[in-house]
Design an enzyme around this catalytic site. Structure first.
Site, PDB file in Angstrom:
ATOM      1  N   GLY A  10       0.823  -1.211   0.000  1.00 21.46           N
ATOM      2  CA  GLY A  10       0.000   0.000   0.000  1.00 21.46           C
ATOM      3  C   GLY A  10       0.852   1.253   0.000  1.00 21.46           C
ATOM      4  O   GLY A  10       0.627   2.179   0.790  1.00 21.46           O
ATOM      5  N   ALA A  11       1.827   1.303  -0.909  1.00 19.41           N
ATOM      6  CA  ALA A  11       2.859   2.338  -0.842  1.00 19.41           C
ATOM      7  C   ALA A  11       2.650   3.510  -1.792  1.00 19.41           C
ATOM      8  O   ALA A  11       3.501   4.395  -1.864  1.00 19.41           O
ATOM      9  CB  ALA A  11       4.225   1.717  -1.117  1.00 19.41           C
ATOM     10  N   SER A  12       1.541   3.571  -2.496  1.00 20.30           N
ATOM     11  CA  SER A  12       1.364   4.638  -3.486  1.00 20.30           C
ATOM     12  C   SER A  12       0.828   5.932  -2.893  1.00 20.30           C
ATOM     13  O   SER A  12       0.757   6.953  -3.578  1.00 20.30           O
ATOM     14  CB  SER A  12       0.436   4.166  -4.608  1.00 20.30           C
ATOM     15  OG  SER A  12      -0.852   3.858  -4.097  1.00 20.30           O
ATOM     16  N   TYR A 150     -14.559  -1.508  10.523  1.00 24.14           N
ATOM     17  CA  TYR A 150     -13.156  -1.112  10.372  1.00 24.14           C
ATOM     18  C   TYR A 150     -12.381  -1.412  11.644  1.00 24.14           C
ATOM     19  O   TYR A 150     -11.287  -1.986  11.596  1.00 24.14           O
ATOM     20  CB  TYR A 150     -13.061   0.371  10.020  1.00 24.14           C
ATOM     21  CG  TYR A 150     -11.641   0.885   9.985  1.00 24.14           C
ATOM     22  CD1 TYR A 150     -10.786   0.525   8.937  1.00 24.14           C
ATOM     23  CD2 TYR A 150     -11.143   1.715  10.986  1.00 24.14           C
ATOM     24  CE1 TYR A 150      -9.476   0.970   8.909  1.00 24.14           C
ATOM     25  CE2 TYR A 150      -9.843   2.163  10.963  1.00 24.14           C
ATOM     26  CZ  TYR A 150      -9.009   1.796   9.923  1.00 24.14           C
ATOM     27  OH  TYR A 150      -7.706   2.246   9.905  1.00 24.14           O
ATOM     28  N   THR A 153     -11.644  -5.082  11.940  1.00 23.53           N
ATOM     29  CA  THR A 153     -10.511  -5.551  11.123  1.00 23.53           C
ATOM     30  C   THR A 153      -9.188  -5.221  11.802  1.00 23.53           C
ATOM     31  O   THR A 153      -8.250  -6.019  11.789  1.00 23.53           O
ATOM     32  CB  THR A 153     -10.524  -4.944   9.713  1.00 23.53           C
ATOM     33  OG1 THR A 153     -10.261  -3.525   9.760  1.00 23.53           O
ATOM     34  CG2 THR A 153     -11.848  -5.200   9.009  1.00 23.53           C
TER      35      THR A 153
END
Length: 278
Positions: A10-12, A150, A153
């Site tokens: 998830g690095a963008s 959320y 999770t």
């Protein structure tokens, strides 16, 4: 430490992107994942000797396995894994469909588990390594109306990281669960925060909390993602890193309030509840 290879999902954007840029600036080698590698390459200006952008579907085990094999093939090792990919889900529990709830678990929980499962054979073989699982302060305290799924999770991420830390200790490996508070990223925008397709007008309190987050908190968060990235890097450099990492002054405040509440609830019924042995 600068010879260590980091693998960041998830690095963008957001914290993931801030971390990748900080790592590269400090001389680390980094493999980073996104659903679209081209966007990642555009966001990060670095050569292939130090940076590898990988298109990965975290819900596909073969895709995850290939990305980790490519990391090792390119850099020679994988040393620090950061499970950062995920998204927010707003909405009351009654409003969210089974499909909406499961989709959030698929990315936030099972995507991370896929990475852990595929990275551990390499880490165990070299008898060194560190796994960071990015949860949320909402993974320590669930007192946020409209964010129940959320939080669930992130509570799951919290729970399996604690177990993981004890499971891999014998191999010389470490695991840390990270509880960020509110950081100034795009997390509260539509690109990272989903809402129910079928909102129920009865849940006025949930709508109010939802609106506060998207209209007031968004863009005004006190946390600096660059400073958070620095803390992650410094933690990875420790000889004995902690299992729990709270990020942000607000994370400490929320978590302290949760601990106080738990203590209060325990004492309230202690006489009855502790006297239940046969």
């Amino acid at each position: 430490m600068k010879s260590k290879v980091w693998y960041v999902t998830g690095a963008s954007q957001g914290l993931g992107l801030a971390l990748v840029k900080k790592l590269l600036a400090k001389g680390y080698r980094v493999a980073a994942t996104s659903r679209k590698a081209a966007e990642l390459e555009k966001a990060v200006d670095a050569g292939k000797d130090s940076f590898l952008a990988l298109p990965v579907n975290l819900l596909d085990e073969s895709s995850v396995q290939q990305s980790i094999a490519d990391t090792v093939g390119h850099f020679g090792s994988i040393d620090v894994v950061v499970n950062n990919a995920g998204y927010g889900m707003a909405g009351a529990l009654e409003e969210l469909t089974d499909a909406e709830a499961r989709a959030n678990f698929d990315v936030n929980v099972f995507g991370s588990l896929n990475v852990i499962r595929k990275a551990l054979p390499y880490l165990r073989a070299q008898k060194s390594g560190h796994i960071f699982n990015i949860a949320s302060v909402g993974g320590f305290t669930g007192g946020f109306p409209g964010f129940g799924i959320y939080c669930a999770t992130k509570f799951a991420v919290h729970g399996f990281t604690e177990s993981l830390a004890h499971e891999i200790k014998e191999f010389g490996l470490f695991a840390t669960v990270v509880f960020p508070g509110y950081f100034r990223t795009n997390f509260l925008t539509s690109s990272s925060l989903s809402t129910p397709k079928n909102e129920m007008p009865e849940y006025t309190a949930v709508r109010a909390v939802q609106s506060t987050h998207t209209d007031q908190y968004n863009g005004q968060q006190a946390g600096d993602p660059d400073k958070a990235a620095d803390v992650l890097i410094r933690t990875a450099e420790m000889q004995q890193p902690p299992i729990h990492l709270f990020l942000g002054a607000d994370s400490y405040q929320f978590s302290a309030a949760k601990i106080d509440l738990v203590k209060k609830d325990m004492e309230a019924l202690k006489e009855w509840a502790a006297a239940t042995n046969i």
